[in-house]
Design a protein around this motif. Sequence first.
Motif, PDB file in Angstrom:
ATOM      1  N   ALA A 197      91.161 139.022 125.051  1.00  0.00           N
ATOM      2  CA  ALA A 197      91.153 137.838 124.232  1.00  0.00           C
ATOM      3  C   ALA A 197      92.533 137.254 124.099  1.00  0.00           C
ATOM      4  CB  ALA A 197      90.736 138.646 122.877  1.00  0.00           C
ATOM      5  N   SER A 198      92.489 136.120 123.866  1.00  0.00           N
ATOM      6  CA  SER A 198      93.971 135.400 123.680  1.00  0.00           C
ATOM      7  C   SER A 198      94.933 136.217 122.462  1.00  0.00           C
ATOM      8  CB  SER A 198      93.745 133.763 123.274  1.00  0.00           C
ATOM      9  OG  SER A 198      93.032 133.799 122.065  1.00  0.00           O
ATOM     10  N   GLU A 199      94.271 136.807 121.597  1.00  0.00           N
ATOM     11  CA  GLU A 199      95.034 137.426 120.606  1.00  0.00           C
ATOM     12  C   GLU A 199      95.428 138.887 121.218  1.00  0.00           C
ATOM     13  OE1 GLU A 199      90.747 137.705 119.139  1.00  0.00           O
ATOM     14  OE2 GLU A 199      91.973 136.509 120.156  1.00  0.00           O
ATOM     15  N   SER A 200      95.164 139.274 122.494  1.00  0.00           N
ATOM     16  CA  SER A 200      95.546 140.435 122.979  1.00  0.00           C
ATOM     17  C   SER A 200      96.701 140.157 124.040  1.00  0.00           C
ATOM     18  CB  SER A 200      94.456 141.025 123.852  1.00  0.00           C
ATOM     19  OG  SER A 200      93.296 141.427 122.842  1.00  0.00           O
ATOM     20  N   LYS A 201      97.184 139.163 123.927  1.00  0.00           N
ATOM     21  CA  LYS A 201      98.401 138.760 125.131  1.00  0.00           C
ATOM     22  C   LYS A 201      99.372 139.777 124.860  1.00  0.00           C
ATOM     23  CE  LYS A 201     100.953 135.035 126.804  1.00  0.00           C
ATOM     24  NZ  LYS A 201     100.166 134.992 128.238  1.00  0.00           N
TER      25      LYS A 201
END
Length: 385
Positions: A197-201
């Motif tokens: 996920a993008s929020e897991s970057k």
Amino acid sequence: MTGVADLPLHSGKVPPWMLKVMERLARSIARAIVEIHGPDAVVRGLADPYWFQAFNNAIGMDWDSSGSTTVLLAVLRKVSLSEDLGFIVVGGKGRRMRGIDSEVEALADRVGIDASKLLGFSQAAGRVSNVLLQDGYSPYIHAVVASETGLMVAVQQGMNVEAGLSRRYHVDRESVEEPFRGVSGILSHSGVLNAVASESKEARKLYVDLAREGASRIERMVLEASRMVSGAPTLLDYMDRHPGASHRNASGGPRSSKPYYKPVPIDSRTRKYLEMLADNPPVDEQDLLTAPGLTPKVVRALALVADIIYGVPTSHRDPVSTPLNPFVYAYSVGGKDGVPYRFDRRTAERVVLALEEAVELARLGRDEKLRALRRLRRLLDPLRS
């Protein structure tokens, strides 16, 4: 659009006579697409779960059958290997999934693609669908479709026996972040670990840093984090009791208030994988796609440490974002199991003849091609209504 589709698990097989008609339908449709739009259009279409399911429906597979993935990939594989259409399908279910590496080596030259690139894409797609994304589905189908221009899509399907569902993943980017740009299926509200996920970057960046810490240090932190989520006293708890202590976690709340995490026990096998990861640490988050030792359990361990010890959470968002429209083209020739009505062999054979004639006319020249395309559109209009 790339994505995910959830399908109920079905038993039973396609009768041999019906499979032959399905193969003819798939061949005719593929020929028409390649003739009109080129082989890239087939690859782009199969990356879209709606389009993939519509193709299934158009050849007579039921809209909600998990077996539709197996059948469509199998018939397209046979079509792509029996004639030159500018694309190939490698891999498939079970034995073919496990033997995809050797198959890639043997068949990549057929469409002029570098075997190492095709193999690398296949491996990356498998890792994002089953290691960096963990949603409770065990893979049993994995195939890659590639065109002569180098365009590729991986189609992987996993099984969740307890839920009675299978889930299909469409990956068309060799990316560690958001490889599923458009996702359709049944939304799950628990039990998902989504490191793509993008929020897991930030979490992925921390995974890279942790890998450089060494296997023994990672193991100690996993043990500490596991004790914290289980509610057992830890060294930090004793430090918190000191009058001047301020060792709360970064989220500001109690360290044990993470109900979506469970302790991660480190056995000899996991210890071996941690050592592999630490001996060859990834240089950046993209490198996680090929980092040795990065198994599902190792990712869970890294996510646990990142969140509980460092306060950097990994996303728990299910990638499903778009509801599935099950009846797209389901009324074209019927379905194997009689949904919405029994497979109509006569209509299917007429469609095959019409498509074959349209393709032959399209090959005669521009004027004839335009007339053939208009006729093909008239044939398709009733299916859209």
